[in-house]
Design an enzyme around this catalytic site. Sequence first.
Site, short mmCIF file in Angstrom:
data_model
loop_
_atom_site.label_atom_id
_atom_site.label_comp_id
_atom_site.label_asym_id
_atom_site.label_seq_id
_atom_site.Cartn_x
_atom_site.Cartn_y
_atom_site.Cartn_z
N ASP A 2 0.86 -1.18 0.00
CA ASP A 2 0.00 0.00 0.00
C ASP A 2 0.90 1.24 0.00
O ASP A 2 2.13 1.16 0.16
CB ASP A 2 -0.97 -0.01 1.19
CG ASP A 2 -2.22 0.81 0.89
OD1 ASP A 2 -2.17 1.67 0.00
OD2 ASP A 2 -3.26 0.59 1.56
C1 NOJ Z 1 -4.16 3.79 0.01
C2 NOJ Z 1 -5.32 2.84 0.17
O1 NOJ Z 1 -5.24 2.17 1.41
C3 NOJ Z 1 -5.40 1.79 -0.94
O2 NOJ Z 1 -6.61 1.11 -0.80
C4 NOJ Z 1 -5.28 2.43 -2.29
O3 NOJ Z 1 -5.38 1.46 -3.30
C5 NOJ Z 1 -3.95 3.15 -2.37
N1 NOJ Z 1 -3.89 4.19 -1.35
C6 NOJ Z 1 -3.68 3.77 -3.74
O4 NOJ Z 1 -4.51 4.84 -3.98
#
Ligand code: NOJ
Length: 715
Positions: A259
């Site tokens: 993430d």
């Molecule tokens: C953070 C989020 O937790 C995740 O779900 C997302 O795909 C990413 N950012 C990318 O935007």
Amino acid sequence: MSGPRIEALLSQMTLSEKIGQLVMLAAGFSVTGPIIGGDASGAVREGRAGSLLNVFGPGAVRDIQRVAIEQSRLKIPLILGFDVVHGHRTVFPVPLGEAAAFDPTLWEQTARASAREAAADGVALTFAPMLDVSRDPRWGRVVEGAGEDAFVQSLFGAAKVRGFEGESLGESGTVAATVKHFVAYGAASAGRDYASTDMSERTLRETYLPPFQAAIAAGCAAVMPAFSDLSGVPMTANGPLLDGWLRGEAGFRGVVISDYNAVAELVAHGVATDLAEAAALALRAGVDIDMMSGAYEQGLPLALQRGLVTLGEIEASVRRVLELKERLGLFDDPMRGLGADGAAPLMAAHRELAREAARRSAVLLRNRGDILPLSERPQRIALIGPLADAPTDMMGSWSGAGEARDSVTVLDGLRAARPDCDIGHARGVGVDEADESGPDAALALAREADLVILAIGEARDMSGEAASRTGLDLPGDQANFARAVLDLGRPTVVLLSSGRPLAVPWLFERAGAVLATWFLGSEAGHAVADLLTGRASPSGRLPITWPRSVGQVPIFFGERPSGRPASDGHYTSKYIDLPTTPLFAFGYGLTYGRVSYSALGVEPPRPRRGDTITVAVDLFNDGEHPAEETVFLFIRKPVARVARPLLELKGFSRLSLAPGERARTVMALPVSALAFPGPDLRPAVEPGDYEILVGPSADRAQLLRQVVHVEEGGA
Ligand code: NOJ
């Protein structure tokens, strides 16, 4: 196994180019449009980034992909990723809403349409579906998943993966699915986003892992570990689960993408002292791609020098990334069917699906005196409240490349559906702040109206990432406003928008009707109008238990029995200030028909392992309107070596019934589906009695029940 093209590339790559394939950078921020950051294009040119997120649209995609395939030394195409969570340009209902349709075919169709649009805009990979079971509506991200139940979440995840990926990622109009957030992220302590999680291995295996297992079986290309830690081990560094369970036990062969910034955050988690250690922990645990933290780029060379990782480990991840690029067909067609005009030309073809999905996601929770559907007579309607004409909010959180100008608001939809009615509109109050004009105009409209429609609830950014709440009430001054409207005594229909259940029992007691409209997407207004006017009968059912109070959280139908079940007795498992029961059970939802259940038949009475149990029930619509019914099939094993939940969902089916129509619905329940982890945590079917319970929701009082006895032995 990687092919000759990949091995040939690997043999030419410098260490920096190898690490570059493991780096994902943000190309800009989607809210401001697809902007290529100067830094990202420089990194791409130098082979220091193998994938980008947040870039889409023909011009931007062509430009950046050209940098990769024309200007970088090895000419390796980029993977472009984007959060296509519930639609790309056409916005479908938020996942928690769409889950209420209880229809894997619909779930797959909306993912397919989203994939087509995203691919036409140059997106090759989506960070979806989110498969986090959550039983805590304080957690803002409950809106992004399919609710509280592992069985529903598993069907939802598999359908989304099929929809995004099609038969093969080589087909046009597909995107690679990244299932997230592995694992247990939805069990954040106190419902606070990014907080620690802790649970037994049994709960992990019974509730939180199965949706990932189902998505892997459906062929998901990528997995994203959660930001959170599980019992002290951050998921980004969780070797036993990433390498052990995911790649080992579950047989996942794809790419693991961290993430956003999560690898560097291992330092803040308190398990690494610097980026080199963080990078080594993540890579060795099984994380192939570092999204935006810089830890792989800066830390892996150092980690290699210090002997914390081996070149072989780096190369194993590079191979997986290149294999995904190959599966996506990027080496042969780096633009992958990018449309000259992007997604826009496809939108018209998806409007009807968006309307259908929205219609089927709304859940009718109250309808006193059959106030709905609206009378066919022309009437004076006051459509008031902050969400009556709110095109941005209709899109919900994570609305991809959706644009507010494409949203049909409730005001637009109702005026289009009922040109014969005099529909007045005033906001009365803001979602979280006073409205400049004050409540008087709205109250005056309501006072004079034959019918009041009150559109209230949360703004779209009050759920989603980093949007946890301690209260489940109406934000701002809306409760006072709603009370003032209800005090007028006019027939009142409430449209309640939210990314989570709102614990407002007084509203349900006082309003004539309440329709939970979540955030229904681009076609919200038309869909709501279809339901209000009776052009369609409401059919959505709650995929999450609706509490009376935030104090009951976590509340879910699959709880285990207590030795002292709640009763009037003093020393029983209950509260002294509120019932233990929810306001609305999982599965609850009204339709305009009136359906009764009878004659539950379960065959054979003594099944053996390997058999399939047939469960049939009669339904009768004795109402005056058509009914859209969802029938739930639960089981319970009353006595087992490990106490089993009070209810376990094993199936559902849907059917339409005309007024006065009777029908029998039949569901198949393989005995193998009765398996659960025994005392040794291995799944097995225990012989003995099983209750089979069928009905319209998880409210036990509504369920018909029969018992089957599973025999010892059998296949
Ligand atoms: C953070 C989020 O937790 C995740 O779900 C997302 O795909 C990413 N950012 C990318 O935007």
